[in-house]
Design an enzyme around this catalytic site. Structure first.
Site, mmCIF file in Angstrom:
data_model
loop_
_atom_site.group_PDB
_atom_site.id
_atom_site.type_symbol
_atom_site.label_atom_id
_atom_site.label_comp_id
_atom_site.label_asym_id
_atom_site.label_seq_id
_atom_site.Cartn_x
_atom_site.Cartn_y
_atom_site.Cartn_z
ATOM 1 N N SER A 1 2.669 8.708 -0.411
ATOM 2 C CA SER A 1 3.298 7.546 -1.026
ATOM 3 C C SER A 1 2.562 7.272 -2.320
ATOM 4 O O SER A 1 1.383 7.632 -2.473
ATOM 5 C CB SER A 1 3.187 6.326 -0.097
ATOM 6 O OG SER A 1 3.576 5.142 -0.780
ATOM 7 N N TYR B 1 -2.222 0.556 5.289
ATOM 8 C CA TYR B 1 -1.267 1.604 4.939
ATOM 9 C C TYR B 1 -1.759 2.381 3.718
ATOM 10 O O TYR B 1 -1.712 3.613 3.686
ATOM 11 C CB TYR B 1 0.096 0.979 4.652
ATOM 12 C CG TYR B 1 1.178 1.952 4.256
ATOM 13 C CD1 TYR B 1 1.906 2.641 5.219
ATOM 14 C CD2 TYR B 1 1.491 2.171 2.909
ATOM 15 C CE1 TYR B 1 2.916 3.530 4.852
ATOM 16 C CE2 TYR B 1 2.495 3.054 2.543
ATOM 17 C CZ TYR B 1 3.199 3.729 3.511
ATOM 18 O OH TYR B 1 4.190 4.604 3.148
#
Length: 260
Positions: A151, A164
């Site tokens: 990501s 995350y």
């Protein structure tokens, strides 16, 4: 004039690919793209019914068959059994797209130790172990492509999203380490870092006028990514044309991470 006897670029004919988290969203789009390029694709997820729907969607979009492998990537024994079944049925495994991930946007102060460990286990430990098992099979055959879906959160951070972000940064580090460890065995390791895509998971944010205004400002292209725009990145990294690409993060974000 193009010589019709030459192989077409970016083809994956004869290759076998496993795409995790491919029941919908970006995983499904990457699976479709790999199948369109000629790969035999197996889609993974925990919901067998959804996987059958995904496989049917791949067949409808590409005219090619697609297999299913329903298992939880956090269950190492189940993962080993699934990989063994793929090799038994197809004779090899050439491509692993490690796409499974979950998001939990909260400040660190809101996480218990157990909750943080669970998120990191799903987003980092599980793909680590799956990559280990897949890389062993690929090294034995002298060819393979490990593709990690990280990501842009592994490079830049949003407020109140630390666990995350840490997991995705760790996945990027893992990819680079494996790029060194398995290169001499013919196995490359790379990553795709998606930005903001208009997936089902992001439906609420896409419908939020304020957040879409933020996207318009932050993304130089001025829009959300379309899910189908992720597939070609996976095809490139899986192809022979990327044979000298190793340890690289291919950012697919419309330029978001380069904007001041």
């Amino acid at each position: 004039m193009t010589d019709p006897t030459l192989p077409r670029p970016f083809r994956l004919d004869g290759r076998v690919a496993l795409v995790t988290g491919a029941g919908r969203g970006l995983g499904l789009e990457m699976a479709k793209a790999l199948a369109s390029a000629g790969a035999s694709v197996i889609v993974n997820g925990r919901d067998a019914g959804r996987l059958e729907e995904a496989a049917e969607a791949i067949r409808a979009a590409t005219g090619r068959q697609a297999g299913t492998a329903p298992f939880d990537v956090a269950d190492l024994d189940a993962a080993r059994e699934a990989l063994a079944a793929i090799v038994r049925d197809h004779g090899r495994l050439d491509i692993l797209v490690n796409n499974v991930g979950v998001r939990d946007r909260r400040p660190l102060s809101d996480f218990s130790a157990e909750e943080a460990a669970t998120l990191i286990a799903t987003n980092l430990v599980a793909p680590t172990m799956l990559a280990r098992e897949a890389a062993a099979l690929m090294a034995a055959q002298g060819h393979g492509r490990l593709i990690f879906v990280t990501s842009i959160a592994g490079h830049v951070a949003l407020p109140r999203d630390p666990v995350y972000t840490a997991a995705k940064a760790g996945l990027t580090g893992l990819m680079r380490a494996l790029a060194i460890d398995y290169a001499r065995a013919g196995v490359t390791s790379n990553a795709i870092a998606p930005g903001m895509f208009a997936t089902q998971t992001n439906e609420r944010l896409v419908a939020d006028a304020d957040f879409s205004a933020f996207v318009d400002v932050r993304v130089p292209l001025g829009r959300w990514g379309r899910p189908q725009e992720i597939g070609p990145a996976a095809v490139f990294l899986a192809s022979d044309e990327a044979s000298f690409v190793n340890g690289h993060v291919l950012v697919v974000d419309g330029g978001q991470t380069v904007r001041m």
